[in-house]
Design a protein around this motif. Structure first.
Motif, PDB file in Angstrom:
ATOM      1  N   ALA A 255      -3.267  -0.915  -3.061  1.00  0.00           N
ATOM      2  CA  ALA A 255      -3.985   0.348  -2.834  1.00  0.00           C
ATOM      3  C   ALA A 255      -2.994   1.508  -2.806  1.00  0.00           C
ATOM      4  N   GLU A 256      -3.502   2.684  -3.167  1.00  0.00           N
ATOM      5  CA  GLU A 256      -2.738   3.927  -3.062  1.00  0.00           C
ATOM      6  C   GLU A 256      -3.595   4.932  -2.316  1.00  0.00           C
ATOM      7  N   VAL A 257      -2.962   5.662  -1.399  1.00  0.00           N
ATOM      8  CA  VAL A 257      -3.647   6.710  -0.650  1.00  0.00           C
ATOM      9  C   VAL A 257      -2.915   8.010  -0.932  1.00  0.00           C
ATOM     10  N   ALA A 258      -3.612   8.965  -1.540  1.00  0.00           N
ATOM     11  CA  ALA A 258      -2.992  10.234  -1.936  1.00  0.00           C
ATOM     12  C   ALA A 258      -3.074  11.248  -0.799  1.00  0.00           C
ATOM     13  N   LYS A 259      -2.289  10.999   0.245  1.00  0.00           N
ATOM     14  CA  LYS A 259      -2.212  11.907   1.398  1.00  0.00           C
ATOM     15  C   LYS A 259      -0.790  11.911   1.932  1.00  0.00           C
ATOM     16  N   THR A 260      -0.413  13.017   2.547  1.00  0.00           N
ATOM     17  CA  THR A 260       0.892  13.105   3.187  1.00  0.00           C
ATOM     18  C   THR A 260       0.712  12.809   4.674  1.00  0.00           C
ATOM     19  N   LEU A 261       1.226  11.671   5.121  1.00  0.00           N
ATOM     20  CA  LEU A 261       1.042  11.242   6.515  1.00  0.00           C
ATOM     21  C   LEU A 261       2.356  10.964   7.237  1.00  0.00           C
TER      22      LEU A 261
ATOM     23  N   GLU B 198      -2.481   4.050  10.927  1.00  0.00           N
ATOM     24  CA  GLU B 198      -3.295   2.833  10.839  1.00  0.00           C
ATOM     25  C   GLU B 198      -4.757   3.161  10.578  1.00  0.00           C
ATOM     26  N   LYS B 199      -5.307   4.090  11.374  1.00  0.00           N
ATOM     27  CA  LYS B 199      -6.726   4.460  11.253  1.00  0.00           C
ATOM     28  C   LYS B 199      -7.013   5.117   9.907  1.00  0.00           C
ATOM     29  N   LEU B 200      -6.170   6.074   9.511  1.00  0.00           N
ATOM     30  CA  LEU B 200      -6.396   6.816   8.266  1.00  0.00           C
ATOM     31  C   LEU B 200      -6.296   5.922   7.031  1.00  0.00           C
TER      32      LEU B 200
ATOM     33  N   VAL C  45       0.877  -1.171   0.000  1.00  0.00           N
ATOM     34  CA  VAL C  45       0.000   0.000   0.000  1.00  0.00           C
ATOM     35  C   VAL C  45       0.914   1.220   0.000  1.00  0.00           C
ATOM     36  N   LEU C  46       0.733   2.099  -0.968  1.00  0.00           N
ATOM     37  CA  LEU C  46       1.526   3.337  -1.039  1.00  0.00           C
ATOM     38  C   LEU C  46       0.714   4.505  -0.513  1.00  0.00           C
ATOM     39  N   VAL C  47       1.321   5.282   0.391  1.00  0.00           N
ATOM     40  CA  VAL C  47       0.674   6.460   0.952  1.00  0.00           C
ATOM     41  C   VAL C  47       1.606   7.646   0.720  1.00  0.00           C
ATOM     42  N   ALA C  48       1.179   8.576  -0.129  1.00  0.00           N
ATOM     43  CA  ALA C  48       2.014   9.739  -0.457  1.00  0.00           C
ATOM     44  C   ALA C  48       1.147  10.821  -1.083  1.00  0.00           C
ATOM     45  N   SER C  49       1.695  12.021  -1.173  1.00  0.00           N
ATOM     46  CA  SER C  49       0.974  13.096  -1.843  1.00  0.00           C
ATOM     47  C   SER C  49       0.811  12.724  -3.318  1.00  0.00           C
ATOM     48  N   PRO C  50      -0.186  13.291  -4.004  1.00  0.00           N
ATOM     49  CA  PRO C  50      -0.374  12.974  -5.425  1.00  0.00           C
ATOM     50  C   PRO C  50       0.884  13.211  -6.267  1.00  0.00           C
ATOM     51  N   GLN C  51       1.617  14.267  -5.966  1.00  0.00           N
ATOM     52  CA  GLN C  51       2.838  14.571  -6.723  1.00  0.00           C
ATOM     53  C   GLN C  51       3.888  13.476  -6.531  1.00  0.00           C
ATOM     54  N   VAL C  52       4.085  13.034  -5.302  1.00  0.00           N
ATOM     55  CA  VAL C  52       5.076  11.994  -5.018  1.00  0.00           C
ATOM     56  C   VAL C  52       4.624  10.659  -5.617  1.00  0.00           C
TER      57      VAL C  52
END
Length: 149
Positions: free
Chosen positions: A126-132, A141-143, A101-108
């Motif tokens: 899955a990909e999550v377009a957020k900076t965490l 974990e929750k997000l 699962v990749l979690v990063a800003s859309p640009q990254v």
């Protein structure tokens, strides 16, 4: 709907830091443990530049134009995405994870997609377009669970 199965890696990254997390439980109640942390020293462009931008003669009499200097800060960000893609490829090739699962800003995410090897992209669930990257692990974990549910 994706689920974070046991053993799934969750990589949370921005352009200067990456957290490699592994889910120790199931998708109902993910428990992410830090496997690895990668950080890059990337001072502002002004601190990295050696001199002020150059100037060149324009076609008109007595006219001059400024030239853009290299944006070292931006180059380092792009290099970090390439390095991260390389690390993920090596870890995938060693069989360290089967799902990602990749979690990063859309640009990254865009930079990573350009550099990512097919062996890694095949494992992305899955990909999550957020900076965490600066959030505590329990918050991540929750997000992440909420985003991919």
């Amino acid at each position: 709907m994706a689920e974070i199965k046991q053993g799934t890696w969750v990589v949370v990254t921005d352009s200067e830091k990456a957290l490699f997390l592994e889910n120790q439980t199931d998708g109902e109640d993910p428990n992410l443990d830090v496997v690895r942390i990668e950080e890059q020293e990337n001072p502002s462009d002004r601190e990295q530049s050696a001199n002020r931008p150059g100037r060149m003669q324009d076609t008109g009499v007595g006219q001059r134009s400024a030239l853009d200097d290299t944006d070292w800060h931006e180059l380092a960000k792009e290099r970090f995405a390439a390095d991260l893609s390389d690390i993920l490829y090596k870890q995938a090739h060693k069989g360290k994870f089967s799902e990602l699962v990749l979690v990063a800003s859309p640009q990254v995410l865009g930079e990573l997609r350009k550099d990512m090897h097919q062996e890694v992209t095949n494992k992305i669930v899955a990909e999550v377009a957020k900076t965490l990257t600066n959030h505590p692990i329990d918050e991540i974990e929750k997000l992440v669970k909420a985003e991919i549910a």
